[in-house]
Design an enzyme around this catalytic site. Structure first.
Site, PDB file in Angstrom:
ATOM      1  N   CYS A 394     113.152  42.868 150.416  1.00 52.35           N
ATOM      2  CA  CYS A 394     114.458  42.976 151.059  1.00 52.35           C
ATOM      3  C   CYS A 394     115.571  42.691 150.040  1.00 52.35           C
ATOM      4  O   CYS A 394     115.820  43.523 149.174  1.00 52.35           O
ATOM      5  CB  CYS A 394     114.542  42.069 152.282  1.00 52.35           C
ATOM      6  SG  CYS A 394     115.905  42.505 153.388  1.00 52.35           S
ATOM      7  N   HIS A 522     109.853  43.933 155.301  1.00 57.88           N
ATOM      8  CA  HIS A 522     109.303  42.570 155.234  1.00 57.88           C
ATOM      9  C   HIS A 522     107.800  42.565 155.516  1.00 57.88           C
ATOM     10  O   HIS A 522     107.367  42.313 156.647  1.00 57.88           O
ATOM     11  CB  HIS A 522     110.020  41.672 156.244  1.00 57.88           C
ATOM     12  CG  HIS A 522     111.418  41.328 155.876  1.00 57.88           C
ATOM     13  ND1 HIS A 522     111.749  40.200 155.163  1.00 57.88           N
ATOM     14  CD2 HIS A 522     112.591  41.981 156.100  1.00 57.88           C
ATOM     15  CE1 HIS A 522     113.049  40.167 154.971  1.00 57.88           C
ATOM     16  NE2 HIS A 522     113.589  41.237 155.535  1.00 57.88           N
ATOM     17  N   GLU A 524     105.721  40.377 154.816  1.00 62.39           N
ATOM     18  CA  GLU A 524     105.220  39.035 155.164  1.00 62.39           C
ATOM     19  C   GLU A 524     105.081  38.856 156.668  1.00 62.39           C
ATOM     20  O   GLU A 524     104.292  38.015 157.130  1.00 62.39           O
ATOM     21  CB  GLU A 524     106.138  37.949 154.578  1.00 62.39           C
ATOM     22  CG  GLU A 524     107.495  37.768 155.254  1.00 62.39           C
ATOM     23  CD  GLU A 524     108.573  38.700 154.753  1.00 62.39           C
ATOM     24  OE1 GLU A 524     109.763  38.446 155.025  1.00 62.39           O
ATOM     25  OE2 GLU A 524     108.233  39.709 154.087  1.00 62.39           O
TER      26      GLU A 524
END
Length: 544
Positions: A394, A522, A524
């Site tokens: 990001c 993202h 994660e």
């Protein structure tokens, strides 16, 4: 309407950060391994509509669900433990409850009645809980905050009323509390737990099971003392001793008898799927017994509080379990990599190199605001020039582009319009869809979007796919006007998406580098212990 769902409410006492989220996730994980249909709910007592506008220093990470909801970070725990997607239905705040009731009142739905906390606010809470529980075997409800907080009293009233309405055999209350160890007297103290239970009772709720957080073994005598003073069976006092990994907690709770106590309360029986349990246990074994250790630098803005990067850190643990390595995060405040008073550019570059030469890789995570950006740029320059594996997520991807524009293309003053509206080269600019946005809450480009990957690229090989779906949370994007120039110098677009009539760059990678990748999304948020996100796995493998 007959309701067969079993509701398990998890509250906390004494102080915050006792691990209610991990306890809730662990219990749900165990119930899932017994082949029950389990859902989860996190209730947050603050008046914000959601945590999206809260500072990471104030509240930690904002977790983004597949449907684009900005939620509490505990939803991340739920997803990582249960390996499933959750949604906006799985997290609500006091702000959402009051907003809903006020909107209904404005629409005349209460037929002129005076709107009060009891019954109207409490009824709204109960309705949401019951709706989410429909068709499920279990609904685990985690109540944020601590018993005694004025913000949480309305939720305890809702729990009390639901227990009265459904009966004690359909509702269980698990209270997470602290049994502190006093070093000077070398003993564990039960008084905080006793006072917490007294406060819970004062509000009309009785604990059925006590999850006692402790750093030392409780022992039979202390368990008996807690059971007697808190009016629960001794087998329902469950020791929750500090664990070397949160992923070891399900097995610890199982051994301590949490499932047995819960099933006895509900007068039911079930068998654990040992094949699933052994698979999880094997991964936990690799976490606790790694074959080697890696150091990966996290150069970010919120390193003072690791909760701000919770999903990043847990992604590294999840990948490490599969690769049999322990990733040691080296948290570095990006401001430390900026020019100090009296320091030359050469001295700064040497200082950055000294700090980063001992790590195996470098990650720049997401964030907002101009603070520390120049330090991130300096760190990325080192990773690019020294061929150190680099992963930008990001904001990290955007800063990677700024660094390349300045130092490879020679575009002096290249920047993001977020940080410098007068920059001569706005290589990062506002999304077209964000041009007329005035509200800050839940107004970014959020949630899951389809991404097309470049055939033959490393990222496509990593995913073993040409199309993937990943989650987003951003207002700014990579300016397409400079893409051709980047490509001529080796930084190519390897992932794109189409959004609001605009082609968006989702991923860029540098040729002739072991691993130099930036993604706008993202990854994660979709990394779990059972199934780590492929990009984190590829990054750690490059660091190895």
């Amino acid at each position: 309407m007959s309701i067969t769902t079993k509701f398990v409410f998890i509250t906390g006492g004494v102080l915050s950060s006792l691990g209610k989220g991990v306890a809730s996730s662990s219990l749900a994980h165990l119930l899932k391994m017994c082949h029950f249909e389990v859902d989860m709910l996190k209730i947050d007592p603050y008046i914000n509509i959601d945590p999206g506008t809260l500072s990471p220093f104030e509240h930690g990470e904002v977790f983004v669900t597949a449907d684009g909801s900005e939620t509490d970070l505990d939803i991340g725990h739920y997803e990582r433990f249960l390996n499933k997607d959750f949604s906006k239905e799985n997290n609500f705040t006091t702000g959402q409850i009051y907003l809903s009731v006020i909107e209904q009142e404005r629409q005349g739905q209460y037929l002129g009645k005076t709107i009060q906390v009891i019954p109207h606010i409490v009824e709204e809470i109960k309705e949401r809980i019951l709706k989410l529980g429909q068709g499920k075997d279990f609904l685990i409800v985690e109540v944020g905050g601590t018993v005694g907080d004025i913000e949480g009293m309305v939720y305890l009233e809702a729990i009390r009323e639901l227990k009265n309405a459904l009966g004690s055999k359909q509702v269980a209350n698990i209270h997470v509390t602290l049994v502190p160890y006093i070093a000077t007297s070398q003993e564990l103290k039960t008084k905080p737990t006793q006072h917490s239970i007294i406060e819970l009772r004062r509000l009309g709720v009785s604990a059925n099971i006590i999850l006692a957080r402790c750093s030392q073994d409780l022992g039979a005598d202390l368990k008996a003392k807690i059971a007697s003073s808190c009016d629960v069976p001794v087998q329902n006092v469950i020791q929750a001793k500090d664990a070397p990994s949160i992923y070891a907690c399900p097995a610890n709770y199982l051994q301590e008898g949490l499932l047995d106590a819960l099933f006895k309360h509900f007068n039911m029986e079930a068998q654990l799927d040992h094949r699933q349990f052994d698979l999880w246990a094997g991964l936990v074994h690799h976490i606790l017994n790694p074959q080697r250790t890696l150091k990966i630098a996290f150069v970010g803005k919120y390193v003072h509080l690791s909760e701000s990067y919770k999903s990043f850190l847990e992604s590294m643990v999840c990948v490490g379990a599969h690769l049999k390595v322990r990733v040691e995060p080296v948290l570095i405040n990006s401001e430390e990599f900026e020019l100090q008073e009296g320091e030359s550019e050469t001295q700064l570059k040497e200082r950055v190199a000294r700090t980063l030469q001992s790590v195996d890789g470098l990650l720049v995570p997401g964030g907002f605001g101009s603070r520390g950006i120049e330090g991130m740029i300096n760190a990325i320059t080192y990773a690019r020039e020294s061929k150190k594996p680099f992963f930008g997520v990001c904001l990290g991807a955007q800063v990677m582009v700024i660094e390349f524009a300045r130092h490879v293309l020679g575009l002096k003053g290249a920047h993001s319009s977020e940080f410098d509206t007068n920059a001569p080269h706005k290589v990062i600019d506002l999304l077209e869809s964000q041009a007329n946005t005035t509200h800050k809450g839940s107004s970014m480009r959020l949630g899951t979007h389809k991404i097309s990957l470049k055939e033959g690229s490393l990222i496509a090989k990593t995913y073993n796919a040409l199309e993937v779906y990943e989650r987003h949370r951003h207002r700014y994007t990579i300016n397409p006007d400079y893409l051709e120039s980047y490509a001529k110098h080796g930084l190519e677009v390897v992932g794109q998406s189409f959004d609001h009539s605009q082609n968006l760059t989702e991923a860029m990678a540098l040729k002739d580098h072991p691993f130099f990748l930036g993604v706008q999304y993202h990854p994660e948020f979709t990394s779990r212990l059972i199934a780590p996100n492929p990009l984190f796995k590829a990054f750690v493998q490059a660091c190895m």
